[in-house]
Design a protein around this motif. Structure first.
Motif, PDB file in Angstrom:
ATOM      1  N   GLN A   1      29.280  65.818  45.064  1.00  0.00           N
ATOM      2  CA  GLN A   1      30.149  66.209  46.170  1.00  0.00           C
ATOM      3  C   GLN A   1      31.222  65.154  46.434  1.00  0.00           C
ATOM      4  O   GLN A   1      32.390  65.487  46.671  1.00  0.00           O
ATOM      5  N   LEU A   2      30.832  63.891  46.363  1.00  0.00           N
ATOM      6  CA  LEU A   2      31.780  62.808  46.579  1.00  0.00           C
ATOM      7  C   LEU A   2      32.875  62.825  45.515  1.00  0.00           C
ATOM      8  O   LEU A   2      34.058  62.682  45.816  1.00  0.00           O
ATOM      9  N   TRP A   3      32.513  63.018  44.237  1.00  0.00           N
ATOM     10  CA  TRP A   3      33.503  63.073  43.159  1.00  0.00           C
ATOM     11  C   TRP A   3      34.426  64.286  43.310  1.00  0.00           C
ATOM     12  O   TRP A   3      35.621  64.204  43.032  1.00  0.00           O
ATOM     13  N   ILE A   4      33.908  65.390  43.754  1.00  0.00           N
ATOM     14  CA  ILE A   4      34.735  66.583  43.982  1.00  0.00           C
ATOM     15  C   ILE A   4      35.746  66.326  45.097  1.00  0.00           C
ATOM     16  O   ILE A   4      36.929  66.654  44.983  1.00  0.00           O
ATOM     17  N   VAL A   5      35.307  65.693  46.181  1.00  0.00           N
ATOM     18  CA  VAL A   5      36.202  65.380  47.302  1.00  0.00           C
ATOM     19  C   VAL A   5      37.313  64.435  46.836  1.00  0.00           C
ATOM     20  O   VAL A   5      38.492  64.623  47.147  1.00  0.00           O
ATOM     21  N   VAL A   6      36.976  63.407  46.055  1.00  0.00           N
ATOM     22  CA  VAL A   6      37.967  62.462  45.541  1.00  0.00           C
ATOM     23  C   VAL A   6      38.967  63.188  44.638  1.00  0.00           C
ATOM     24  O   VAL A   6      40.189  62.978  44.739  1.00  0.00           O
ATOM     25  N   ALA A   7      38.503  64.060  43.763  1.00  0.00           N
ATOM     26  CA  ALA A   7      39.390  64.801  42.862  1.00  0.00           C
ATOM     27  C   ALA A   7      40.344  65.698  43.653  1.00  0.00           C
ATOM     28  O   ALA A   7      41.539  65.772  43.358  1.00  0.00           O
ATOM     29  N   VAL A   8      39.829  66.383  44.664  1.00  0.00           N
ATOM     30  CA  VAL A   8      40.663  67.259  45.492  1.00  0.00           C
ATOM     31  C   VAL A   8      41.719  66.441  46.230  1.00  0.00           C
ATOM     32  O   VAL A   8      42.891  66.832  46.307  1.00  0.00           O
ATOM     33  N   LEU A   9      41.348  65.286  46.757  1.00  0.00           N
ATOM     34  CA  LEU A   9      42.310  64.429  47.453  1.00  0.00           C
ATOM     35  C   LEU A   9      43.408  63.944  46.512  1.00  0.00           C
ATOM     36  O   LEU A   9      44.590  63.907  46.883  1.00  0.00           O
ATOM     37  N   ILE A  10      43.055  63.602  45.286  1.00  0.00           N
ATOM     38  CA  ILE A  10      44.056  63.158  44.309  1.00  0.00           C
ATOM     39  C   ILE A  10      45.015  64.304  43.982  1.00  0.00           C
ATOM     40  O   ILE A  10      46.231  64.115  43.924  1.00  0.00           O
ATOM     41  N   ILE A  11      44.488  65.489  43.797  1.00  0.00           N
ATOM     42  CA  ILE A  11      45.331  66.659  43.492  1.00  0.00           C
ATOM     43  C   ILE A  11      46.254  66.973  44.673  1.00  0.00           C
ATOM     44  O   ILE A  11      47.451  67.191  44.493  1.00  0.00           O
ATOM     45  N   LEU A  12      45.722  66.952  45.886  1.00  0.00           N
ATOM     46  CA  LEU A  12      46.547  67.228  47.069  1.00  0.00           C
ATOM     47  C   LEU A  12      47.636  66.177  47.249  1.00  0.00           C
ATOM     48  O   LEU A  12      48.777  66.510  47.609  1.00  0.00           O
ATOM     49  N   ALA A  13      47.324  64.921  46.994  1.00  0.00           N
ATOM     50  CA  ALA A  13      48.324  63.861  47.098  1.00  0.00           C
ATOM     51  C   ALA A  13      49.442  64.096  46.081  1.00  0.00           C
ATOM     52  O   ALA A  13      50.632  63.936  46.396  1.00  0.00           O
ATOM     53  N   GLY A  14      49.091  64.481  44.862  1.00  0.00           N
ATOM     54  CA  GLY A  14      50.095  64.771  43.844  1.00  0.00           C
ATOM     55  C   GLY A  14      50.989  65.941  44.226  1.00  0.00           C
ATOM     56  O   GLY A  14      52.203  65.892  44.071  1.00  0.00           O
ATOM     57  N   VAL A  15      50.387  66.997  44.747  1.00  0.00           N
ATOM     58  CA  VAL A  15      51.149  68.169  45.176  1.00  0.00           C
ATOM     59  C   VAL A  15      52.091  67.791  46.320  1.00  0.00           C
ATOM     60  O   VAL A  15      53.269  68.148  46.327  1.00  0.00           O
ATOM     61  N   TYR A  16      51.602  67.025  47.296  1.00  0.00           N
ATOM     62  CA  TYR A  16      52.423  66.612  48.431  1.00  0.00           C
ATOM     63  C   TYR A  16      53.600  65.755  47.963  1.00  0.00           C
ATOM     64  O   TYR A  16      54.731  65.969  48.381  1.00  0.00           O
TER      65      TYR A  16
END
Length: 148
Positions: free
Chosen positions: A13-28
């Motif tokens: 779950q922690l790795w999934i949250v980190v991956a989602v945050l990285i993707i959202l930061a890139g999109v932003y």
């Protein structure tokens, strides 16, 4: 000696949250960069005009003179940001209007008048000198802005 790693549900779950945050930061960051570029001031296309004069003397000694905008017709695209730089070469003063575009100004001899506009509607718009309106006044001094 071998090491054993135990991956728990919590780690996944922690790795999934980190991956989602990285993707959202890139999109932003990508969105913010494109917004900044499109929000920058557009560069205007510069078109230069001059005031011109034709002068002649008839056989009976009468002097004739007429004034004009040169070039006499300017073509622009609908929605295009335009900067007209009009230099006064002949004639002391040429107050003018561009009917239909809401543009007013004055060109004086030896100076350059700058006018910026964006034409939002296709058509042909006359540039009218208010001093040289007819043959009695060295005119008509008329040019045209054609919006395609």
């Amino acid at each position: 000696m071998s090491k054993v790693f135990i991956v728990t549900k919590r780690h996944i779950q922690l790795w999934i949250v980190v991956a989602v945050l990285i993707i959202l930061a890139g999109v932003y960051l990508s969105w913010n960069q494109s917004r900044t570029v499109s929000g920058q001031a557009r560069e205007a296309r510069v078109i230069q005009l001059v005031t011109g004069e034709f002068k002649t003397t008839t056989a009976d000694g009468k002097e004739l003179e007429v004034y004009r905008w040169d070039p006499g017709t300017v073509h622009v695209e609908k929605g295009e940001l335009i900067e007209l730089q009009i230099s006064g070469v002949n004639g002391n003063s040429h107050p003018f209007v561009v009917e239909g575009l809401g543009i007013r100004g004055e060109v004086t001899k030896g100076k350059t008048t700058t006018v910026r506009f964006t034409a939002e509607k296709e058509g042909t718009y006359p540039i009218l000198c208010l001093t040289h309106t007819d043959m009695r006044h060295g005119g008509p001094m008329v040019g045209y802005i054609v919006v395609d």
